[in-house]
Design a protein around this motif. Structure first.
Motif, PDB file in Angstrom:
ATOM      1  N   VAL A  95       0.841  -1.205   0.000  1.00  0.00           N
ATOM      2  CA  VAL A  95       0.000   0.000   0.000  1.00  0.00           C
ATOM      3  C   VAL A  95       0.874   1.252   0.000  1.00  0.00           C
ATOM      4  N   ALA A  96       1.938   1.245   0.795  1.00  0.00           N
ATOM      5  CA  ALA A  96       2.850   2.390   0.826  1.00  0.00           C
ATOM      6  C   ALA A  96       3.497   2.616  -0.539  1.00  0.00           C
ATOM      7  N   ALA A  97       3.650   1.535  -1.321  1.00  0.00           N
ATOM      8  CA  ALA A  97       4.244   1.632  -2.649  1.00  0.00           C
ATOM      9  C   ALA A  97       3.237   2.065  -3.712  1.00  0.00           C
ATOM     10  N   GLY A  98       1.947   2.082  -3.356  1.00  0.00           N
ATOM     11  CA  GLY A  98       0.925   2.502  -4.311  1.00  0.00           C
ATOM     12  C   GLY A  98      -0.101   1.451  -4.657  1.00  0.00           C
ATOM     13  N   ALA A  99      -0.046   0.301  -4.008  1.00  0.00           N
ATOM     14  CA  ALA A  99      -1.020  -0.764  -4.264  1.00  0.00           C
ATOM     15  C   ALA A  99      -2.358  -0.439  -3.607  1.00  0.00           C
ATOM     16  N   THR A 100      -3.372  -1.164  -4.030  1.00  0.00           N
ATOM     17  CA  THR A 100      -4.703  -1.076  -3.436  1.00  0.00           C
ATOM     18  C   THR A 100      -5.036  -2.430  -2.824  1.00  0.00           C
ATOM     19  N   ILE A 101      -5.459  -2.427  -1.571  1.00  0.00           N
ATOM     20  CA  ILE A 101      -5.883  -3.683  -0.950  1.00  0.00           C
ATOM     21  C   ILE A 101      -7.199  -4.103  -1.581  1.00  0.00           C
ATOM     22  N   ARG A 102      -7.235  -5.324  -2.095  1.00  0.00           N
ATOM     23  CA  ARG A 102      -8.460  -5.853  -2.694  1.00  0.00           C
ATOM     24  C   ARG A 102      -9.178  -6.803  -1.750  1.00  0.00           C
ATOM     25  N   LYS A 103      -8.423  -7.429  -0.840  1.00  0.00           N
ATOM     26  CA  LYS A 103      -9.006  -8.300   0.178  1.00  0.00           C
ATOM     27  C   LYS A 103      -8.086  -8.240   1.392  1.00  0.00           C
ATOM     28  N   PRO A 104      -8.559  -7.675   2.493  1.00  0.00           N
ATOM     29  CA  PRO A 104      -7.712  -7.605   3.682  1.00  0.00           C
ATOM     30  C   PRO A 104      -7.320  -9.011   4.156  1.00  0.00           C
ATOM     31  N   ALA A 105      -6.190  -9.099   4.809  1.00  0.00           N
ATOM     32  CA  ALA A 105      -5.712 -10.387   5.300  1.00  0.00           C
ATOM     33  C   ALA A 105      -6.689 -10.964   6.318  1.00  0.00           C
ATOM     34  N   LYS A 106      -6.903 -12.266   6.208  1.00  0.00           N
ATOM     35  CA  LYS A 106      -7.755 -12.983   7.158  1.00  0.00           C
ATOM     36  C   LYS A 106      -7.405 -14.459   7.115  1.00  0.00           C
ATOM     37  N   ASP A 107      -7.896 -15.186   8.112  1.00  0.00           N
ATOM     38  CA  ASP A 107      -7.704 -16.627   8.124  1.00  0.00           C
ATOM     39  C   ASP A 107      -8.429 -17.232   6.931  1.00  0.00           C
ATOM     40  N   THR A 108      -7.838 -18.282   6.374  1.00  0.00           N
ATOM     41  CA  THR A 108      -8.381 -18.889   5.161  1.00  0.00           C
ATOM     42  C   THR A 108      -9.017 -20.251   5.443  1.00  0.00           C
ATOM     43  N   PHE A 109      -9.780 -20.735   4.481  1.00  0.00           N
ATOM     44  CA  PHE A 109     -10.404 -22.049   4.605  1.00  0.00           C
ATOM     45  C   PHE A 109      -9.368 -23.170   4.586  1.00  0.00           C
ATOM     46  N   TRP A 110      -8.190 -22.916   4.042  1.00  0.00           N
ATOM     47  CA  TRP A 110      -7.157 -23.937   3.962  1.00  0.00           C
ATOM     48  C   TRP A 110      -6.190 -23.897   5.144  1.00  0.00           C
ATOM     49  N   GLY A 111      -6.547 -23.139   6.181  1.00  0.00           N
ATOM     50  CA  GLY A 111      -5.763 -23.128   7.413  1.00  0.00           C
ATOM     51  C   GLY A 111      -4.616 -22.141   7.441  1.00  0.00           C
ATOM     52  N   GLY A 112      -4.574 -21.257   6.470  1.00  0.00           N
ATOM     53  CA  GLY A 112      -3.519 -20.253   6.431  1.00  0.00           C
ATOM     54  C   GLY A 112      -4.052 -18.869   6.721  1.00  0.00           C
ATOM     55  N   TYR A 113      -3.332 -17.880   6.260  1.00  0.00           N
ATOM     56  CA  TYR A 113      -3.673 -16.472   6.468  1.00  0.00           C
ATOM     57  C   TYR A 113      -3.218 -15.746   5.220  1.00  0.00           C
ATOM     58  N   SER A 114      -4.122 -14.999   4.569  1.00  0.00           N
ATOM     59  CA  SER A 114      -3.721 -14.309   3.351  1.00  0.00           C
ATOM     60  C   SER A 114      -4.597 -13.106   3.064  1.00  0.00           C
ATOM     61  N   GLY A 115      -4.089 -12.246   2.191  1.00  0.00           N
ATOM     62  CA  GLY A 115      -4.814 -11.083   1.705  1.00  0.00           C
ATOM     63  C   GLY A 115      -4.334 -10.768   0.302  1.00  0.00           C
ATOM     64  N   TYR A 116      -5.042  -9.891  -0.384  1.00  0.00           N
ATOM     65  CA  TYR A 116      -4.719  -9.557  -1.773  1.00  0.00           C
ATOM     66  C   TYR A 116      -4.539  -8.056  -1.948  1.00  0.00           C
ATOM     67  N   PHE A 117      -3.583  -7.703  -2.807  1.00  0.00           N
ATOM     68  CA  PHE A 117      -3.455  -6.318  -3.248  1.00  0.00           C
ATOM     69  C   PHE A 117      -3.413  -6.287  -4.765  1.00  0.00           C
ATOM     70  N   ALA A 118      -3.735  -5.133  -5.326  1.00  0.00           N
ATOM     71  CA  ALA A 118      -3.631  -4.914  -6.764  1.00  0.00           C
ATOM     72  C   ALA A 118      -2.499  -3.932  -7.023  1.00  0.00           C
ATOM     73  N   ASP A 119      -1.656  -4.244  -8.003  1.00  0.00           N
ATOM     74  CA  ASP A 119      -0.583  -3.333  -8.380  1.00  0.00           C
ATOM     75  C   ASP A 119      -1.175  -2.177  -9.194  1.00  0.00           C
ATOM     76  N   PRO A 120      -0.373  -1.227  -9.659  1.00  0.00           N
ATOM     77  CA  PRO A 120      -0.928  -0.063 -10.365  1.00  0.00           C
ATOM     78  C   PRO A 120      -1.736  -0.392 -11.629  1.00  0.00           C
ATOM     79  N   ASP A 121      -1.496  -1.558 -12.245  1.00  0.00           N
ATOM     80  CA  ASP A 121      -2.283  -1.953 -13.409  1.00  0.00           C
ATOM     81  C   ASP A 121      -3.446  -2.873 -13.048  1.00  0.00           C
ATOM     82  N   GLY A 122      -3.599  -3.177 -11.766  1.00  0.00           N
ATOM     83  CA  GLY A 122      -4.704  -4.016 -11.337  1.00  0.00           C
ATOM     84  C   GLY A 122      -4.378  -5.491 -11.223  1.00  0.00           C
TER      85      GLY A 122
END
Length: 142
Positions: free
Chosen positions: A94-121
Motif C-alpha cells: 500500500v505504501a508503494a501505491g497498491a490497493t488492498i483488494r481483500k484484507p488479510a484474514k484466516d483462510t479455509f485452507w488453514g492459512g492467512y492471506s490477503g490480496y493487493f492490486a498493483d498499479p495496473d490491477g
C-alpha cells in the motif's frame, strides 16, 4: 518439457510507473534503466518482467487478440515464512501505491492471506501457511 516457469511478463500501461512500484516501492532488484523498454526483476524463483502492453500486443501471433492489463483469471502469489509477514507485506505494498483488494484474514485452507492490486490491477496474494519455504526461497511442496 521440464516443469519450469522461467519468466512471467505483465503487460503494463505505464512502464515507468510500474517499475517505480516494484523497484522503489516493493524494493525488488532490477537492472532497469529509463529507456530500456522492458524491466526484469530478479526474484528467488521466476523472473518477473514488465513490458508495455501495446508492444506486447504487437508480438502476439493473433492480430485480433488484444491483451488487457489487470486481473484476467490469474493471480500472482508471494508466500511468506511467518504469519505476521502477510500484514507487513500488504502494508508495504500500500505504501508503494497498491490497493488492498481483500484484507488479510484466516483462510479455509488453514492459512492467512490477503490480496493487493498493483498499479495496473494485477492481483497479488500474500499468503502464509500453505507451504513451508526453503532456505532458497522456493516453496516446499508435499
Amino acid at each position: 518439457m521440464d516443469p519450469r516457469l522461467s519468466l512471467v511478463t505483465l503487460g503494463v500501461t505505464d512502464l515507468e510507473r510500474s517499475v517505480a512500484f516494484y523497484r522503489d516501492g516493493l524494493k525488488w532488484p532490477t537492472g532497469y534503466k529509463a529507456g530500456d523498454g522492458v524491466a526484469f526483476f530478479k526474484t528467488w524463483g521466476t523472473v518477473l518482467a514488465l513490458y508495455p502492453i501495446d508492444q506486447l500486443a504487437e508480438e502476439l501471433p493473433d492480430p485480433d487478440f488484444k491483451p488487457v492489463a489487470g486481473p484476467c483469471g490469474i493471480t500472482l502469489a508471494h508466500n511468506v515464512r511467518e504469519r505476521n509477514e502477510v500484514d507487513v507485506a500488504l502494508t508495504d505494498a500500500v505504501a508503494a501505491g497498491a490497493t488492498i483488494r481483500k484484507p488479510a484474514k484466516d483462510t479455509f485452507w488453514g492459512g492467512y492471506s490477503g490480496y493487493f492490486a498493483d498499479p495496473d490491477g494485477y492481483l497479488w496474494e500474500v499468503a502464509w501457511g500453505a507451504f513451508p519455504i526453503g532456505e532458497d526461497g522456493h516453496l516446499i511442496l508435499p
